[in-house]
Design an enzyme around this catalytic site. Structure first.
Site, PDB file in Angstrom:
ATOM      1  N   ASP A 137     -90.003  33.979 -30.388  1.00 47.48           N
ATOM      2  CA  ASP A 137     -91.026  33.728 -29.381  1.00 47.48           C
ATOM      3  C   ASP A 137     -92.363  34.293 -29.860  1.00 47.48           C
ATOM      4  O   ASP A 137     -93.398  33.620 -29.838  1.00 47.48           O
ATOM      5  CB  ASP A 137     -90.598  34.398 -28.060  1.00 47.48           C
ATOM      6  CG  ASP A 137     -91.347  33.820 -26.871  1.00 47.48           C
ATOM      7  OD1 ASP A 137     -92.160  32.900 -27.066  1.00 47.48           O
ATOM      8  OD2 ASP A 137     -91.125  34.296 -25.745  1.00 47.48           O
ATOM      9  N   ASP A 177     -91.295  43.178 -38.068  1.00 41.66           N
ATOM     10  CA  ASP A 177     -92.672  43.695 -38.042  1.00 41.66           C
ATOM     11  C   ASP A 177     -93.361  43.441 -39.378  1.00 41.66           C
ATOM     12  O   ASP A 177     -94.526  43.031 -39.430  1.00 41.66           O
ATOM     13  CB  ASP A 177     -92.717  45.174 -37.643  1.00 41.66           C
ATOM     14  CG  ASP A 177     -91.641  46.012 -38.306  1.00 41.66           C
ATOM     15  OD1 ASP A 177     -90.688  45.435 -38.856  1.00 41.66           O
ATOM     16  OD2 ASP A 177     -91.747  47.251 -38.291  1.00 41.66           O
TER      17      ASP A 177
END
Ligand code: NAD
Length: 410
Positions: free
Chosen positions: A301, A277
Site C-alpha cells: 500500500d 524501509d
C-alpha cells in the site's frame, strides 16, 4: 443460493460473458459483457471519459469485429439510493459471473464502523493480488530527475496482513481478553488498555501472490523479482514471506530462476529481497535495478503510492485486483468529493486501468495504443488542471475534453 436472477440471463443483445477454460485460461468472446462500477464523487466523470477512450481504442484496433458491452453494477452511493445498501450481495455474484469488471473510486462513508467497500470487494472476491505498473509516461511532470528509469510492476498481497480487518478498539472486552491471555499463556506484556490488531500471513497466501508475480516476470521477459519485506523485525510474518517466496522459486521454478549473487543465464529471473524501509530509498536512488516487486499488503500500500508519485502521482497510476477467477480493474485514487460533477479531474488513472483490462483480455492491439495516445496529448500540452499547473504553457481542458484529446490521438 443467490436470491436474485443471474446477470447472465439479462445481458444486452449480442453480449457474452468471458469464461475460463479447462486449463484455467481466460477466454474472451468478440463481444464480451464487462461489468463497470461508476463509483462515487468524481467516479461518473472519469468513467465517462475512460469509456470513451476504451471504446475508441477497441473500434480503432478491430473495426466492428470486436466490441465491449458495458454492464452497470451498482455499488456505493448509487446502490444505496436504489437498494438501501452500499454493497448489495448481488454485485459479488455479478462479478463472479462476468469475470471482468472495472470500477471508479468509492467513498467510504465516515462513521458507523463501516469497512472500506474496496477492501471488502477485494477480500470477498478473493482478488488476492493488487497489481500496479509504475512507468513514466513521456511528458508527464515528475518530481524526480530521471523518471524514465522507473519501470516496475508491484504485486501487492491483498487479503492478509494487518488489512485482514481483525482488530479491536482499546478498552474493548476483546482487546482486554487478548491482553490477559497473552500474559497468562505466553508471558507477553502488552500495556493495559491497548488496542489490538492481528497480522495473519500464510504460506498459501504469500506463495500464490509470489507465483503470480513470477509467472508475469517469466511471461514478460523481466529480469528480476524482488521480495519486499520487514523480516528483520517481524520474523515470523514478513520474514516468512521472504522465505516462502524463495522456497517457491527454488522448488517450483528452479531452472527458470536464480537467487541474487549467483550467475544468471539468459531468460532466468533473478530472485532478490530487500527490507521495506531500505526499498523506499532504493527505488529513488537505483530505480533501474528493480523490475517486478512482490510484497505483503501494508508494504504494498505504501510503496505503490510512493512509486506512483515518482512518475506523476496517483491521478496517473493504474491498478488491477486479480484472483484466480475474476478481476477488478480500478482507479487508484479516491472519489475526491469536492470535484464531483465538475468535469474537471484527470481521468488518466481509470483510462490506464482500462488499458490493463484490455491487455488482460488479450486485446493487446487496443491496449497498446492507449498509453502512447495519452502521452501525445500530454506532450501537446492538452491536460487537466492537476497537470496544467505543473506544465508551462499547457492548455487546461476538462476531464471529458482530455478524453476526446486522447481518443483523437489513438
Ligand atoms: P482522493 O484521492 O479522493 O483525493 C485527494 C485529492 O487528490 C483530491 O482532493 C484531489 O486534489 C486529488 N485527486 C484525486 N483524484 C484526482 C484525479 N483523478 N485528478 C486530479 N486530482 C485528483 O482521497 P481522499 O480525499 O482521501 O478520499 C476521498 C474518498 O475516497 C474517501 O471516502 C476515501 O475512503 C475514498 N477512497 C477510495 C479509494 C478507492 O475507491 N480505491 C481509494 C482512496 C480513497
Amino acid at each position: 443460493m443467490s436470491q436474485h436472477p443471474s446477470i447472465l440471463d439479462h445481458l444486452p443483445a449480442g453480449a457474452e460473458p468471458a469464461t475460463i477454460d479447462d486449463q484455467g485460461r481466460l477466454q474472451v468472446p468478440p463481444q464480451p459483457a464487462v461489468g463497470f462500477i461508476e463509483g462515487d464523487g468524481i467516479g461518473p466523470d472519469i468513467w465517462r471519459a475512460a469509456r470513451l477512450v476504451l471504446d475508441a481504442a477497441v473500434a480503432k484496433a478491430y473495426g466492428g469485429d470486436r466490441r465491449i458491452h458495458w454492464v452497470e453494477l451498482l455499488v456505493g452511493e448509487k446502490a444505496y439510493q436504489a437498494t438501501g445498501e452500499y454493497l448489495p450481495q448481488r454485485v459479488f455474484d455479478d462479478i463472479r459471473d462476468l469475470l471482468l469488471a472495472i470500477k471508479g473510486p468509492l467513498t467510504t462513508p465516515v462513521g458507523g464502523g463501516m469497512r472500506s467497500l474496496n477492501v471488502t470487494l477485494r477480500q470477498r472476491l478473493d482478488l488476492y493480488a493488487c497489481i500496479r505498473p509504475v512507468k513514466w509516461i513521456p511528458g508527464v511532470p515528475s518530481p524526480v530527475k530521471r523518471p524514465e528509469a522507473v519501470d516496475m510492476v508491484i504485486y501487492r498481497e491483498n487479503t492478509e496482513d494487518l488489512y485482514a480487518g481483525i482488530e479491536w478498539p482499546a478498552g474493548s472486552p476483546e482487546a482486554d481478553w487478548f491482553i490477559a491471555e497473552l500474559k497468562r499463556r505466553f508471558g507477553a506484556d502488552v500495556r493495559p488498555g491497548s488496542a489490538i490488531g492481528v497480522k495473519p500471513m500464510s504460506a498459501f497466501g504469500s506463495q500464490r501472490l509470489v507465483r503470480m508475480a513470477l509467472e508475469y516476470a517469466l511471461r514478460s521477459g523481466k529480469d528480476s523479482l524482488t521480495l519486499v519485506h520487514k523480516g528483520n523485525i517481524m520474523k515470523y510474518t514478513e520474514g516468512a514471506f521472504r522465505d516462502w517466496g524463495y522456497e517457491l522459486a527454488r522448488q517450483q521454478y528452479g531452472e527458470r530462476t536464480v537467487p541474487e549473487g549467483q550467475p544468471a543465464s539468459p531468460g532466468q529471473v533473478v530472485i532478490k529481497d530487500r527490507i521495506a524501509d531500505n526499498m523506499f530509498q532504493q527505488v529513488l536512488l537505483r530505480p533501474e535495478e528493480f523490475s517486478v516487486l512482490a510484497m505483503p499488503n501494508l508494504n504494498g500500500d505504501y510503496l505503490s503510492d510512493a512509486l506512483a508519485a515518482q512518475v506523476g502521482g496517483l491521478g496517473m497510476a493504474p491498478g488491477a485486483n486479480l484472483g484466480d477467477h475474476c478481476s477488478l480493474f480500478e482507479a487508484t485514487h479516491g472519489s475526491a468529493p469536492k470535484y464531483a460533477g465538475q468535469d474537471k479531474v484527470n481521468p488518466s488513472s481509470l483510462i490506464l486501468s482500462g488499458a490493463m483490462l484490455l491487455e488482460h483480455m488479450g486485446w493487446s492491439e487496443a491496449a497498446g495504443a492507449i498509453t502512447p495516445a495519452l502521452s501525445r496529448a500530454v506532450q501537446d500540452g492538452v491536460v487537466t488542471y492537476d497537470l496544467a499547473r505543473q506544465i508551462e504553457g499547457a492548455t487546461e481542458v476538462s476531464c471529458s475534453a482530455f478524453a476526446r484529446a486522447v481518443a483523437e490521438r489513438l
